[in-house]
Design an enzyme around this catalytic site. Structure first.
Site, PDB file in Angstrom:
ATOM      1  N   LYS A 158       0.951  -1.338  -0.023  1.00 23.03           N
ATOM      2  CA  LYS A 158      -0.309   0.020   0.297  1.00 23.03           C
ATOM      3  C   LYS A 158       0.943   0.725  -0.085  1.00 23.03           C
ATOM      4  CE  LYS A 158      -4.116   1.223   1.902  1.00 23.03           C
ATOM      5  NZ  LYS A 158      -4.536   1.954   1.253  1.00 23.03           N
TER       6      LYS A 158
HETATM    7  N1  PMP Z   1      -7.234  -1.877  -2.973  1.00 24.81           N
HETATM    8  C1  PMP Z   1      -6.989  -0.960  -2.724  1.00 24.81           C
HETATM    9  C2  PMP Z   1      -6.527  -0.407  -4.149  1.00 24.81           C
HETATM   10  C3  PMP Z   1      -7.591  -0.015  -2.018  1.00 24.81           C
HETATM   11  O1  PMP Z   1      -6.674   1.257  -1.413  1.00 24.81           O
HETATM   12  C4  PMP Z   1      -7.493  -0.522  -0.990  1.00 24.81           C
HETATM   13  C5  PMP Z   1      -7.568   0.459   0.795  1.00 24.81           C
HETATM   14  N2  PMP Z   1      -6.642   0.415   1.647  1.00 24.81           N
HETATM   15  C6  PMP Z   1      -8.162  -1.956  -0.786  1.00 24.81           C
HETATM   16  C7  PMP Z   1      -7.782  -2.344  -1.562  1.00 24.81           C
HETATM   17  C8  PMP Z   1      -9.247  -2.701   0.492  1.00 24.81           C
HETATM   18  O2  PMP Z   1      -8.258  -2.486   1.294  1.00 24.81           O
HETATM   19  P1  PMP Z   1      -8.601  -2.303   2.964  1.00 24.81           P
HETATM   20  O3  PMP Z   1      -9.637  -4.086   2.991  1.00 24.81           O
HETATM   21  O4  PMP Z   1      -7.468  -3.285   3.404  1.00 24.81           O
HETATM   22  O5  PMP Z   1      -8.500  -1.218   3.289  1.00 24.81           O
END
Ligand code: PMP
Length: 305
Positions: A158
């Site tokens: 991320k």
């Molecule tokens: N994909 C992307 C590209 C994201 O930015 C996010 C948000 N963090 C998610 C999926 C979902 O991840 P999470 O459930 O950990 O927030």
């Protein structure tokens, strides 16, 4: 997204006033996208406020830093504590946390060992994709932009720079009048939303795209897979072609910000009945039930604030 600025931010070990939590224009991250971050929600529960899967989020923060070979001058527990401290500093008035570690000032050039700075901001997110979307759903489109191929950028991190992709997808969708954009992977198969993972219901089972499809392995995605399996719902992680978006019975996006947002149409084709279906509602019930005391927190996901 309009945003009310909270007063206090945790920055490099201290709680600072919003106006003082700044970084230099020559910071590495500003030029090269070299940051890693998290988005974490807090919820009010019958037993008091909690931070949802705080440790899992900050563990992923460190994993993202490892992928990009970024030194982290803290432990996960220290970042957890910074998260709690900044919420308390803002008198528990916020519902979203944003830890961000970034290559700061000192040393320039792509391979420089620039020191890592860390900030934790917090603000009130409310419903990310707009009011009442959790009940009504959104209209989505498939983006003309693909996700990056797995040998170009690691989707499992991320990292700030990865979000150039998400910006192209989300901005194109909004410009065309859609609530969110969905991207295909470089294979041509479904990947994920601009900032959300995807689930669809087909032949009675829940299907979600696999981590090999250039997506972020979402913590909400993992939560849904776990809760659905606990409840006896079959969950399949598999490659899915685009047309399944049109042919499935139900479709939803999920993420920390988006929570569980039903999708009622894709590219102008109605999904199912055009209303959130029974499996989507069940998943919403299981998910939000965690914070209402209705779904047992078997895995210690509700962490003390
Ligand atoms: N994909 C992307 C590209 C994201 O930015 C996010 C948000 N963090 C998610 C999926 C979902 O991840 P999470 O459930 O950990 O927030």
């Amino acid at each position: 997204m309009s945003m009310q600025y909270p007063e206090w931010i945790w920055h490099n070990g201290a709680i600072k006033h919003w106006a003082e939590a700044t970084t230099h224009v020559m910071s590495h991250a500003l030029h090269y996208g070299s940051s890693v971050f998290e988005g974490i929600r807090t919820y009010q529960t019958p037993n008091g406020p909690v931070i949802f899967r705080l440790t899992d989020h900050n563990t992923r923060l460190f994993a993202s830093a490892k992928i990009y070979d970024m030194a982290m001058p803290y432990t996960v527990e220290q970042v957890n504590q910074a998260c709690r401290d900044v919420i308390h500093a803002n008198n528990n008035t916020t519902d979203y946390l944003r830890p961000v570690a970034y290559r700061g000032l000192g040393g320039f050039g792509l391979s420089a060992d620039t020191p890592t700075d860390l900030a934790v901001a917090t603000w009130k997110m409310g419903q990310y994709l707009g009011a009442s979307v959790l009940e009504q759903g959104i209209d989505a489109c498939v983006s003309s932009w693909q996700r990056f191929a797995p040998n170009t950028l690691p989707a499992g991190a991320k990292a700030g720079g990865n979000y150039l992709s998400g910006q192209l997808v989300a901005r194109e969708a909004r410009r065309l009048g859609f609530g969110e954009g969905i991207a295909l992977a470089s294979t041509g198969l479904l990947s994920e939303g601009a900032g959300e993972n995807l689930f669809l219901v087909f032949e009675g089972a829940l299907h979600t795209t696999p981590v090999s499809a250039a997506l972020l392995n979402g913590i909400t995605r993992n939560t849904i897979i776990t809760l659905a399996r606990d409840a006896g719902v079959e969950v399949v992680e598999r490659d899915l072609p685009r047309e399944y978006l049109y042919l499935c019975d139900e479709l939803f996006m999920c993420g920390t910000a988006a929570e569980i947002t039903p999708i009622r149409s894709v590219d102008g084709r109605q999904v199912g009945t055009g209303k959130p279906g029974p499996v989507t509602r069940r998943v919403q019930e299981l998910f939000f039930g965690l914070f209402e005391g209705k779904t047992p927190d078997k895995r210690g996901w509700l962490e003390a604030l």
